[in-house]
Motif scaffolding. Structure first.
Motif, PDB file in Angstrom:
ATOM      1  N   PHE A   1       0.823  -1.198   0.000  1.00  0.00           N
ATOM      2  CA  PHE A   1       0.000   0.000   0.000  1.00  0.00           C
ATOM      3  C   PHE A   1       0.864   1.258   0.000  1.00  0.00           C
ATOM      4  O   PHE A   1       1.942   1.289   0.607  1.00  0.00           O
ATOM      5  N   GLU A   2       0.399   2.275  -0.687  1.00  0.00           N
ATOM      6  CA  GLU A   2       1.150   3.528  -0.800  1.00  0.00           C
ATOM      7  C   GLU A   2       1.265   4.200   0.573  1.00  0.00           C
ATOM      8  O   GLU A   2       0.340   4.125   1.387  1.00  0.00           O
ATOM      9  N   PRO A   3       2.392   4.840   0.847  1.00  0.00           N
ATOM     10  CA  PRO A   3       2.619   5.442   2.178  1.00  0.00           C
ATOM     11  C   PRO A   3       1.502   6.400   2.597  1.00  0.00           C
ATOM     12  O   PRO A   3       1.084   6.395   3.763  1.00  0.00           O
ATOM     13  N   GLN A   4       1.006   7.207   1.634  1.00  0.00           N
ATOM     14  CA  GLN A   4      -0.022   8.180   1.999  1.00  0.00           C
ATOM     15  C   GLN A   4      -1.342   7.531   2.390  1.00  0.00           C
ATOM     16  O   GLN A   4      -2.206   8.162   2.988  1.00  0.00           O
ATOM     17  N   SER A   5      -1.498   6.231   2.066  1.00  0.00           N
ATOM     18  CA  SER A   5      -2.730   5.538   2.432  1.00  0.00           C
ATOM     19  C   SER A   5      -2.785   5.239   3.925  1.00  0.00           C
ATOM     20  O   SER A   5      -3.865   5.001   4.479  1.00  0.00           O
ATOM     21  N   GLU A   6      -1.605   5.243   4.569  1.00  0.00           N
ATOM     22  CA  GLU A   6      -1.482   4.914   5.991  1.00  0.00           C
ATOM     23  C   GLU A   6      -1.990   3.502   6.292  1.00  0.00           C
ATOM     24  O   GLU A   6      -2.443   3.208   7.398  1.00  0.00           O
ATOM     25  N   LEU A   7      -1.915   2.631   5.296  1.00  0.00           N
ATOM     26  CA  LEU A   7      -2.293   1.227   5.464  1.00  0.00           C
ATOM     27  C   LEU A   7      -1.029   0.373   5.403  1.00  0.00           C
ATOM     28  O   LEU A   7      -0.157   0.599   4.564  1.00  0.00           O
ATOM     29  N   SER A   8      -0.959  -0.623   6.265  1.00  0.00           N
ATOM     30  CA  SER A   8       0.225  -1.479   6.305  1.00  0.00           C
ATOM     31  C   SER A   8       0.219  -2.457   5.133  1.00  0.00           C
ATOM     32  O   SER A   8      -0.842  -2.795   4.583  1.00  0.00           O
ATOM     33  N   ASN A   9       1.389  -2.906   4.754  1.00  0.00           N
ATOM     34  CA  ASN A   9       1.479  -3.944   3.733  1.00  0.00           C
ATOM     35  C   ASN A   9       0.918  -5.254   4.274  1.00  0.00           C
ATOM     36  O   ASN A   9       0.983  -5.517   5.474  1.00  0.00           O
ATOM     37  N   ARG A  10       0.381  -6.075   3.379  1.00  0.00           N
ATOM     38  CA  ARG A  10      -0.335  -7.288   3.786  1.00  0.00           C
ATOM     39  C   ARG A  10       0.551  -8.522   3.535  1.00  0.00           C
ATOM     40  O   ARG A  10       0.293  -9.304   2.623  1.00  0.00           O
ATOM     41  N   LYS A  11       1.554  -8.667   4.389  1.00  0.00           N
ATOM     42  CA  LYS A  11       2.466  -9.793   4.262  1.00  0.00           C
ATOM     43  C   LYS A  11       1.701 -11.103   4.423  1.00  0.00           C
ATOM     44  O   LYS A  11       0.891 -11.254   5.323  1.00  0.00           O
ATOM     45  N   GLY A  12       1.930 -12.048   3.531  1.00  0.00           N
ATOM     46  CA  GLY A  12       1.231 -13.326   3.567  1.00  0.00           C
ATOM     47  C   GLY A  12       0.104 -13.418   2.558  1.00  0.00           C
ATOM     48  O   GLY A  12      -0.405 -14.506   2.282  1.00  0.00           O
ATOM     49  N   SER A  13      -0.277 -12.273   1.960  1.00  0.00           N
ATOM     50  CA  SER A  13      -1.397 -12.300   1.009  1.00  0.00           C
ATOM     51  C   SER A  13      -1.037 -13.026  -0.282  1.00  0.00           C
ATOM     52  O   SER A  13      -1.900 -13.627  -0.922  1.00  0.00           O
ATOM     53  N   ASN A  14       0.244 -12.972  -0.667  1.00  0.00           N
ATOM     54  CA  ASN A  14       0.650 -13.686  -1.888  1.00  0.00           C
ATOM     55  C   ASN A  14       0.457 -15.194  -1.734  1.00  0.00           C
ATOM     56  O   ASN A  14       0.201 -15.896  -2.717  1.00  0.00           O
ATOM     57  N   ILE A  15       0.590 -15.687  -0.495  1.00  0.00           N
ATOM     58  CA  ILE A  15       0.347 -17.111  -0.247  1.00  0.00           C
ATOM     59  C   ILE A  15      -1.113 -17.433  -0.528  1.00  0.00           C
ATOM     60  O   ILE A  15      -1.445 -18.424  -1.183  1.00  0.00           O
ATOM     61  N   ASP A  16      -2.019 -16.564  -0.036  1.00  0.00           N
ATOM     62  CA  ASP A  16      -3.451 -16.728  -0.314  1.00  0.00           C
ATOM     63  C   ASP A  16      -3.722 -16.715  -1.813  1.00  0.00           C
ATOM     64  O   ASP A  16      -4.455 -17.553  -2.341  1.00  0.00           O
TER      65      ASP A  16
END
Length: 410
Positions: free
Chosen positions: A153-168
Motif C-alpha cells: 500500500f502507498e505510504p499516503q494511504s497509511e495502510l500497512s502492507n499485507r504480508k502473507g497475502s501472496n500465499i493466499d
C-alpha cells in the motif's frame, strides 16, 4: 391455472418427468404466450432433460387459465400424443370439490403415486433438498475468475502492507484453475484500477460460460449499505464498496451472466472490532491457537455497529431480482477484523482452499462454506481473538463445481 388442471399435472408428474421432451415444446409455448423467453431460458438452464421437464411442469402451474389447454395443443403438435391423452383423460375424473387421486386410468400406463415433493399444503417441489435444482456447471472452461491481490500500500494511504497475502493468492489461483476457471490475477490496484478491472470483466461475453468468480484480497472497512456490507481498499487508500463490486456483474449490468451464479470471496476486514469469543464446553472446541505473526486486515471507520443498524432497512426495496444468483462470502462477520498469518496466509483462505480440495467432488458450495465457517470459528489469534466468516446468499440453486477434468494426474 385452474385447480383441477393443477391436480391433473401433479398426479401425472412422474410420467411427465419421465417421458416429456421439453425441447420440442419451447417454440410453441412461446408463440402461444404460455411462457416468456426469459422463462424458457430459465427452464433450459435447469439441467438435464428430466430437470427441464420437472421445471416446465412446475412453472406451467403458475400460468393463467389457458395454460393447460395450450400445453395440450403443444403436446399434440409435437407428436407427444400419448402424454396429451393421458392428461386429457385425467380431466373428467377430477371434480373441484373432491381432491382425490383416481385409482384407475383408461390406458395401460401404471398409475403413478404422487411424488412426495408435491404433498399439500406446501407448494410443490419446495420441501425437500433433493428437489432443489443445481446450476449448470459443465462448460469448459467453466468461467472467468478475477483475483485482485493488494499487498503493498502507498505510504499516503497509511495502510500497512499485507504480508502473507501472496500465499493466499497463489492457493486460490491454483484452486480455481483446478476447478476449470480462467484465472486472471491483478496485483496492487488503486481504487480506480479496481473499478476498471471489474468493468472490463462485466463487458466480457460470458455466454459460453456457466459462472463467474471475483476474489478480493485487501484491507477492508465498514461503509453504509443497502444490500451487501463492507468495502475493500485500493492501494491508494480509497475504497470500493462490496455492493458496488457486485453491481458490476448483476443481471442489469452484465446480461450474459443473467441466471448464472456470480461468486464473490472477500478476504478483508469488515470493521475494527476484535471478537474475543465466548466460553463453550470443552468437547465443542478443538484448541487452535494462532501465532505471534497474526495480523488483521481491519481499518476501523466509524462505530462498527453503524452498518448493521436499523437505518439499513432499504435492504427490502423492490429490487430483489437484481442481486439474484449472487453469493458474497466474507472472511469475517461485518464489523470485525479478519486474521492473517504472515507465514501461512489468512485463516479463511487457507481453510477454504483445503475444504474445496477435499469436498468439491461431493458437496455443494454453500455446504462447503458452512464447513469453512465452522473450522475458522475454532481458531484463535494470539490465544484470544476469534473470527467468524459468513455469506450473503442470493443463489437460487445448488452449486457444484466441475471437478472431473483431471486429464492428467497433476
Amino acid at each position: 391455472m385452474e385447480e383441477r388442471h393443477k391436480r391433473i399435472l401433479q398426479r401425472n408428474r412422474t410420467n411427465l418427468v419421465t417421458d416429456l421432451d421439453p425441447s420440442n415444446l419451447y417454440d410453441g409455448l412461446l408463440q402461444k404466450g404460455v411462457f416468456t423467453q426469459d422463462m424458457i431460458d430459465e427452464i433450459k438452464s435447469s439441467g438435464t432433460r428430466r430437470d427441464q421437464a420437472r421445471q416446465l411442469v412446475r412453472d406451467l402451474e403458475t400460468r393463467g387459465s389457458r395454460a393447460f389447454p395450450l400445453f395440450l395443443e403443444c403436446l399434440q403438435e409435437t407428436g407427444q400424443q400419448s402424454l396429451a391423452e393421458l392428461l386429457q383423460s385425467g380431466g373428467p375424473l377430477q371434480h373441484d370439490n373432491v381432491p382425490i387421486y383416481p385409482i384407475h386410468r383408461p390406458n395401460t400406463t401404471p398409475s403413478p403415486s404422487p411424488e412426495k415433493e408435491n404433498t399439500r399444503p406446501r407448494p410443490p417441489g419446495r420441501t425437500r433438498r433433493d428437489s432443489i435444482q443445481s446450476y449448470k456447471m459443465d462448460a469448459s472452461p467453466c468461467g472467468h475468475c478475477l483475483i485482485i491481490n493488494n499487498v503493498e500500500f502507498e505510504p499516503q494511504s497509511e495502510l500497512s502492507n499485507r504480508k502473507g497475502s501472496n500465499i493466499d493468492c497463489d492457493k486460490l489461483e491454483r484452486r480455481f484453475k483446478a476447478l476449470s476457471f480462467i484465472v486472471e490475477v491483478k496485483t496492487n490496484l488503486k481504487q480506480r484500477q479496481i473499478k476498471h478491472e471489474l468493468s472490463a470483466l462485466s463487458k466480457k461475453d460470458h455466454s459460453q460460460y456457466d459462472c463467474c468468480v471475483v476474489i478480493m484480497l485487501s484491507h477492508g472497512t465498514e461503509v453504509s449499505h443497502s444490500r451487501f456490507p463492507g468495502a475493500v481498499y485500493g492501494v491508494d487508500g480509497q475504497y470500493v464498496p462490496v455492493q458496488l463490486i457486485t453491481n458490476y456483474l448483476n443481471g442489469q449490468h452484465c446480461p450474459s451472466l443473467q441466471g448464472k451464479p456470480k461468486l464473490f470471496f472477500i478476504q478483508a476486514c469488515g470493521g475494527g472490532e476484535r471478537d474475543t469469543g465466548f466460553e463453550v464446553s470443552p468437547d465443542e472446541v478443538e484448541p487452535s491457537v494462532g501465532g505471534a505473526d497474526d495480523q488483521t486486515d481491519a481499518i476501523p471507520m466509524s462505530s462498527s455497529s453503524d452498518s448493521l443498524s436499523m437505518s439499513d432497512e432499504p435492504d427490502a426495496r423492490a429490487t430483489l431480482p437484481t442481486p439474484s444468483d449472487i453469493l458474497v462470502s466474507y472472511s469475517t462477520f461485518p464489523g470485525y477484523v479478519s486474521w492473517r498469518d504472515t507465514q501461512s496466509g489468512s485463516w479463511y483462505v487457507e481453510t477454504m482452499d483445503r475444504i474445496l480440495e477435499e469436498n468439491a467432488t461431493t458437496d455443494d458450495l454453500v455446504t462447503m462454506l458452512m464447513m469453512v465457517n465452522h473450522e475458522v470459528s475454532q481458531n484463535s489469534a494470539k490465544g484470544l481473538y476469534k473470527q467468524m466468516p459468513g455469506s450473503f446468499n442470493f443463489l437460487r440453486k445448488l452449486l457444484y463445481f466441475k471437478t472431473q477434468p483431471s486429464q492428467s494426474s497433476s
